[in-house]
Write a protein that holds these residues in place. Structure first.
Motif, PDB file in Angstrom:
ATOM      1  N   ALA A  50      -4.561  -1.082   4.175  1.00 55.02           N
ATOM      2  CA  ALA A  50      -5.680  -0.554   3.208  1.00 55.02           C
ATOM      3  C   ALA A  50      -5.596   0.862   3.260  1.00 55.02           C
ATOM      4  O   ALA A  50      -5.649   1.461   2.148  1.00 55.02           O
ATOM      5  CB  ALA A  50      -6.952  -1.093   3.695  1.00 55.02           C
ATOM      6  N   VAL A  51      -5.605   1.766   4.352  1.00 61.08           N
ATOM      7  CA  VAL A  51      -5.411   3.114   4.377  1.00 61.08           C
ATOM      8  C   VAL A  51      -4.289   3.765   3.658  1.00 61.08           C
ATOM      9  O   VAL A  51      -4.292   4.557   2.695  1.00 61.08           O
ATOM     10  CB  VAL A  51      -5.689   3.786   5.731  1.00 61.08           C
ATOM     11  N   LEU A  52      -3.009   3.174   4.100  1.00 60.39           N
ATOM     12  CA  LEU A  52      -1.644   3.410   3.529  1.00 60.39           C
ATOM     13  C   LEU A  52      -1.778   3.123   2.002  1.00 60.39           C
ATOM     14  O   LEU A  52      -1.044   3.972   1.278  1.00 60.39           O
ATOM     15  CB  LEU A  52      -0.667   2.523   4.029  1.00 60.39           C
ATOM     16  N   ALA A  53      -2.210   2.441   1.491  1.00 65.90           N
ATOM     17  CA  ALA A  53      -2.313   1.685   0.127  1.00 65.90           C
ATOM     18  C   ALA A  53      -3.316   2.759  -0.892  1.00 65.90           C
ATOM     19  O   ALA A  53      -2.720   3.231  -1.794  1.00 65.90           O
ATOM     20  CB  ALA A  53      -2.834   0.405  -0.076  1.00 65.90           C
ATOM     21  N   ALA A  54      -4.349   3.417  -0.152  1.00 67.43           N
ATOM     22  CA  ALA A  54      -5.188   4.167  -0.690  1.00 67.43           C
ATOM     23  C   ALA A  54      -4.385   5.458  -0.740  1.00 67.43           C
ATOM     24  O   ALA A  54      -4.505   6.216  -1.784  1.00 67.43           O
ATOM     25  CB  ALA A  54      -6.419   4.376  -0.024  1.00 67.43           C
ATOM     26  N   LEU A  55      -3.597   5.832   0.377  1.00 71.18           N
ATOM     27  CA  LEU A  55      -2.985   7.094   0.191  1.00 71.18           C
ATOM     28  C   LEU A  55      -1.703   7.091  -0.812  1.00 71.18           C
ATOM     29  O   LEU A  55      -1.529   7.988  -1.366  1.00 71.18           O
ATOM     30  CB  LEU A  55      -2.472   7.496   1.683  1.00 71.18           C
ATOM     31  N   GLU A  56      -1.084   5.859  -0.848  1.00 70.44           N
ATOM     32  CA  GLU A  56      -0.005   5.681  -1.528  1.00 70.44           C
ATOM     33  C   GLU A  56      -0.464   5.944  -3.171  1.00 70.44           C
ATOM     34  O   GLU A  56       0.187   6.389  -3.830  1.00 70.44           O
ATOM     35  CB  GLU A  56       0.370   4.281  -1.529  1.00 70.44           C
ATOM     36  N   VAL A  57      -1.594   5.646  -3.479  1.00 67.48           N
ATOM     37  CA  VAL A  57      -2.148   5.388  -4.880  1.00 67.48           C
ATOM     38  C   VAL A  57      -2.571   6.943  -5.160  1.00 67.48           C
ATOM     39  O   VAL A  57      -2.185   7.338  -6.237  1.00 67.48           O
ATOM     40  CB  VAL A  57      -3.313   4.473  -4.991  1.00 67.48           C
TER      41      VAL A  57
END
Length: 82
Positions: A50-57
């Motif tokens: 979830a954190v990585l997805a947010a940072l990716e976006v």
């Protein structure tokens, strides 16, 4: 007329402690999810994803095959000319 309310402010870009640790763990080299989780002390893969997805976006990290994650290259020295 205008249509807006507090519902639009549901997802705000905040750098949590875990997000900051993830960015610190990704020093430019692609790392696996398990390696990152161990480095940052994540509770589970779902939390970290979830954190990585947010940072990716946000553009702070890039997803690589593996699955691996890393910070994107600097956009200053590498300039595509026209």
């Amino acid at each position: 007329g205008a249509g807006g309310g507090p519902e639009a402010c549901e997802t705000t870009p905040r750098r949590s402690g875990l997000e900051a640790r993830v960015l610190g763990a990704l020093d430019g080299r692609a790392r696996s999810l398990d390696d990152i989780a161990s480095s940052v002390g994540a509770k589970g893969a779902a939390e970290l994803l979830a954190v990585l997805a947010a940072l990716e976006v946000d553009g702070a990290v890039e997803r690589m095959p593996g699955p691996r994650f890393r910070r994107p290259a600097r956009q200053g020295s590498s300039g595509r000319g026209r």
